[in-house]
Design a protein around this motif. Structure first.
Motif, PDB file in Angstrom:
ATOM      1  N   ALA A  15       5.170  18.865  28.293  1.00  0.00           N
ATOM      2  CA  ALA A  15       5.161  19.294  29.695  1.00  0.00           C
ATOM      3  C   ALA A  15       4.434  18.275  30.558  1.00  0.00           C
ATOM      4  CB  ALA A  15       4.483  20.646  29.832  1.00  0.00           C
ATOM      5  N   PHE A  16       4.982  17.996  31.726  1.00  0.00           N
ATOM      6  CA  PHE A  16       4.268  17.179  32.702  1.00  0.00           C
ATOM      7  C   PHE A  16       3.551  18.085  33.692  1.00  0.00           C
ATOM      8  CE2 PHE A  16       8.230  17.819  35.010  1.00  0.00           C
ATOM      9  CZ  PHE A  16       7.795  18.031  36.307  1.00  0.00           C
ATOM     10  N   ASP A  17       3.954  19.367  33.720  1.00  0.00           N
ATOM     11  CA  ASP A  17       3.326  20.314  34.636  1.00  0.00           C
ATOM     12  C   ASP A  17       3.572  21.728  34.111  1.00  0.00           C
ATOM     13  OD1 ASP A  17       1.974  21.317  36.835  1.00  0.00           O
ATOM     14  OD2 ASP A  17       3.645  21.058  38.217  1.00  0.00           O
ATOM     15  N   SER A  18       2.581  22.583  34.276  1.00  0.00           N
ATOM     16  CA  SER A  18       2.748  23.989  33.916  1.00  0.00           C
ATOM     17  C   SER A  18       1.671  24.796  34.623  1.00  0.00           C
ATOM     18  CB  SER A  18       2.648  24.191  32.400  1.00  0.00           C
ATOM     19  OG  SER A  18       1.366  23.847  31.946  1.00  0.00           O
ATOM     20  N   ALA A  19       1.919  26.090  34.694  1.00  0.00           N
ATOM     21  CA  ALA A  19       0.937  26.974  35.309  1.00  0.00           C
ATOM     22  C   ALA A  19       1.016  28.325  34.638  1.00  0.00           C
ATOM     23  CB  ALA A  19       1.192  27.106  36.804  1.00  0.00           C
ATOM     24  N   GLY A  20      -0.050  28.739  34.028  1.00  0.00           N
ATOM     25  CA  GLY A  20      -0.099  30.056  33.433  1.00  0.00           C
ATOM     26  C   GLY A  20      -0.829  31.043  34.320  1.00  0.00           C
ATOM     27  N   TYR A  21      -1.293  30.586  35.469  1.00  0.00           N
ATOM     28  CA  TYR A  21      -2.074  31.449  36.350  1.00  0.00           C
ATOM     29  C   TYR A  21      -1.254  32.025  37.495  1.00  0.00           C
ATOM     30  CZ  TYR A  21      -2.313  27.178  39.146  1.00  0.00           C
ATOM     31  OH  TYR A  21      -1.986  26.051  39.861  1.00  0.00           O
ATOM     32  N   LYS A  22       0.047  31.842  37.457  1.00  0.00           N
ATOM     33  CA  LYS A  22       0.992  32.437  38.405  1.00  0.00           C
ATOM     34  C   LYS A  22       0.697  32.097  39.872  1.00  0.00           C
ATOM     35  CE  LYS A  22       1.522  36.073  35.034  1.00  0.00           C
ATOM     36  NZ  LYS A  22       0.653  35.481  34.051  1.00  0.00           N
ATOM     37  N   PRO A  23       0.762  30.813  40.210  1.00  0.00           N
ATOM     38  CA  PRO A  23       0.510  30.414  41.601  1.00  0.00           C
ATOM     39  C   PRO A  23       1.626  30.854  42.544  1.00  0.00           C
ATOM     40  CG  PRO A  23       1.300  28.551  40.323  1.00  0.00           C
ATOM     41  CD  PRO A  23       1.103  29.688  39.356  1.00  0.00           C
ATOM     42  N   SER A  24       1.310  30.879  43.826  1.00  0.00           N
ATOM     43  CA  SER A  24       2.284  31.210  44.866  1.00  0.00           C
ATOM     44  C   SER A  24       2.956  29.945  45.373  1.00  0.00           C
ATOM     45  CB  SER A  24       1.597  31.903  46.041  1.00  0.00           C
ATOM     46  OG  SER A  24       1.109  33.154  45.655  1.00  0.00           O
ATOM     47  N   PHE A  25       4.237  30.057  45.717  1.00  0.00           N
ATOM     48  CA  PHE A  25       5.007  28.940  46.250  1.00  0.00           C
ATOM     49  C   PHE A  25       5.865  29.418  47.412  1.00  0.00           C
ATOM     50  CE2 PHE A  25       4.529  28.095  41.715  1.00  0.00           C
ATOM     51  CZ  PHE A  25       4.033  26.806  41.712  1.00  0.00           C
ATOM     52  N   ASN A  26       5.908  28.623  48.448  1.00  0.00           N
ATOM     53  CA  ASN A  26       6.848  28.841  49.535  1.00  0.00           C
ATOM     54  C   ASN A  26       8.113  28.069  49.154  1.00  0.00           C
ATOM     55  OD1 ASN A  26       8.376  28.638  51.920  1.00  0.00           O
ATOM     56  ND2 ASN A  26       6.534  28.756  53.185  1.00  0.00           N
ATOM     57  N   LEU A  27       9.238  28.747  49.028  1.00  0.00           N
ATOM     58  CA  LEU A  27      10.457  28.079  48.576  1.00  0.00           C
ATOM     59  C   LEU A  27      10.979  27.040  49.566  1.00  0.00           C
ATOM     60  CD1 LEU A  27      12.441  30.883  46.704  1.00  0.00           C
ATOM     61  CD2 LEU A  27      11.005  29.051  45.785  1.00  0.00           C
ATOM     62  N   LYS A  28      10.413  26.999  50.758  1.00  0.00           N
ATOM     63  CA  LYS A  28      10.749  25.925  51.711  1.00  0.00           C
ATOM     64  C   LYS A  28       9.983  24.651  51.386  1.00  0.00           C
ATOM     65  CE  LYS A  28      10.059  28.477  55.527  1.00  0.00           C
ATOM     66  NZ  LYS A  28       9.915  28.782  56.952  1.00  0.00           N
ATOM     67  N   GLN A  29       8.949  24.760  50.527  1.00  0.00           N
ATOM     68  CA  GLN A  29       8.065  23.623  50.285  1.00  0.00           C
ATOM     69  C   GLN A  29       8.048  23.155  48.838  1.00  0.00           C
ATOM     70  OE1 GLN A  29       4.444  25.314  51.840  1.00  0.00           O
ATOM     71  NE2 GLN A  29       4.936  24.688  53.920  1.00  0.00           N
ATOM     72  N   VAL A  30       9.059  23.514  48.073  1.00  0.00           N
ATOM     73  CA  VAL A  30       9.165  23.060  46.686  1.00  0.00           C
ATOM     74  C   VAL A  30      10.385  22.148  46.570  1.00  0.00           C
ATOM     75  CG1 VAL A  30       7.999  25.081  45.715  1.00  0.00           C
ATOM     76  CG2 VAL A  30      10.468  25.134  46.035  1.00  0.00           C
ATOM     77  N   ILE A  31      10.602  21.584  45.391  1.00  0.00           N
ATOM     78  CA  ILE A  31      11.763  20.728  45.218  1.00  0.00           C
ATOM     79  C   ILE A  31      13.045  21.551  45.400  1.00  0.00           C
ATOM     80  CG2 ILE A  31      10.589  19.008  43.788  1.00  0.00           C
ATOM     81  CD1 ILE A  31      11.857  20.320  41.327  1.00  0.00           C
ATOM     82  N   LYS A  32      14.097  20.879  45.818  1.00  0.00           N
ATOM     83  CA  LYS A  32      15.361  21.551  46.143  1.00  0.00           C
ATOM     84  C   LYS A  32      15.929  22.330  44.965  1.00  0.00           C
ATOM     85  CE  LYS A  32      16.565  18.091  49.582  1.00  0.00           C
ATOM     86  NZ  LYS A  32      17.461  16.966  49.891  1.00  0.00           N
ATOM     87  N   GLY A  33      15.747  21.819  43.759  1.00  0.00           N
ATOM     88  CA  GLY A  33      16.247  22.515  42.575  1.00  0.00           C
ATOM     89  C   GLY A  33      15.609  23.884  42.393  1.00  0.00           C
ATOM     90  N   TRP A  34      14.315  23.991  42.699  1.00  0.00           N
ATOM     91  CA  TRP A  34      13.636  25.281  42.645  1.00  0.00           C
ATOM     92  C   TRP A  34      14.157  26.206  43.745  1.00  0.00           C
ATOM     93  CZ3 TRP A  34       8.259  27.007  41.172  1.00  0.00           C
ATOM     94  CH2 TRP A  34       7.882  26.500  39.925  1.00  0.00           C
ATOM     95  N   THR A  35      14.282  25.687  44.950  1.00  0.00           N
ATOM     96  CA  THR A  35      14.746  26.508  46.072  1.00  0.00           C
ATOM     97  C   THR A  35      16.106  27.107  45.755  1.00  0.00           C
ATOM     98  OG1 THR A  35      13.524  25.111  47.616  1.00  0.00           O
ATOM     99  CG2 THR A  35      15.223  26.533  48.545  1.00  0.00           C
ATOM    100  N   GLU A  36      17.003  26.284  45.235  1.00  0.00           N
ATOM    101  CA  GLU A  36      18.351  26.761  44.898  1.00  0.00           C
ATOM    102  C   GLU A  36      18.310  27.709  43.696  1.00  0.00           C
ATOM    103  OE1 GLU A  36      22.690  25.034  43.431  1.00  0.00           O
ATOM    104  OE2 GLU A  36      21.215  23.619  44.254  1.00  0.00           O
ATOM    105  N   GLY A  37      17.631  27.326  42.642  1.00  0.00           N
ATOM    106  CA  GLY A  37      17.673  28.076  41.395  1.00  0.00           C
ATOM    107  C   GLY A  37      16.967  29.415  41.428  1.00  0.00           C
ATOM    108  N   LEU A  38      15.843  29.503  42.097  1.00  0.00           N
ATOM    109  CA  LEU A  38      15.093  30.757  42.085  1.00  0.00           C
ATOM    110  C   LEU A  38      15.749  31.850  42.910  1.00  0.00           C
ATOM    111  CD1 LEU A  38      11.454  29.440  41.934  1.00  0.00           C
ATOM    112  CD2 LEU A  38      12.685  30.748  40.212  1.00  0.00           C
TER     113      LEU A  38
END
Length: 166
Positions: free
Chosen positions: A98-121
């Motif tokens: 892994a280059f990145d992971s989070a087990g603490y369940k952070p919050s994300f604004n889908l307008k401010q993440v990579i496009k693949g996340w915005t589309e996929g989630l």
């Protein structure tokens, strides 16, 4: 003063010509070519084959995904704020480190993440689990970032914990 002007102008021109060559520079211009698209798609196909995955769907944008659990209720929108647990790695890294992971369940604004996340989630509801295989143009493109080299397709395993704001 005139003798200093020309060398100063040339030096400034040289420095300006270097802008955009550093992939981590804030002014990096994303470029996505047909050659890169082909390389990304090939890398994703090889990842899918290596993992023996079935049921992979690829969207028109090039995002490939497998939904392991569709979740419940309303799905997030592109402007939603969500909580997620995730693990990200490089599609081409056979070790799966892994280059990145989070087990603490952070919050994300889908307008401010990579496009693949915005589309996929937007494909799953609360409690949903999805694997996204993201071509580089939907991730960090030709610019990269501190953890991701330029033109790197990514894979994320994501659990959508909560939709905080639709």
């Amino acid at each position: 003063m005139k003798k200093l002007f020309l060398p100063l102008l040339l030096a400034l021109g040289f420095l300006m010509s270097m802008c955009g060559t550093d992939p981590y520079a804030p002014g990096c211009v994303n470029e996505y070519t047909a050659t890169q698209d082909s390389a990304d798609r090939k890398a994703i196909r090889e990842f899918v084959a290596r993992k023996g995955m079935t049921g992979v769907i690829t969207t028109q944008s090039g995002l490939s995904y497998v939904i392991y659990n569709a979740g419940e209720g309303q799905k997030p929108r592109s402007s939603s704020i969500i909580k997620a647990d995730y693990r990200g790695s490089f599609v081409t890294d056979v070790s799966g480190k892994a280059f990145d992971s989070a087990g603490y369940k952070p919050s994300f604004n889908l307008k401010q993440v990579i496009k693949g996340w915005t589309e996929g989630l937007q494909l799953i509801g609360t409690g949903g689990r999805i694997r996204l295989m993201i071509p580089s143009h939907l991730a960090y493109s030709s610019c990269g970032n501190a953890a991701v080299p330029p033109n790197t397709p990514l894979v994320f395993d994501i659990n959508l914990v909560e939709i905080e704001k639709y």
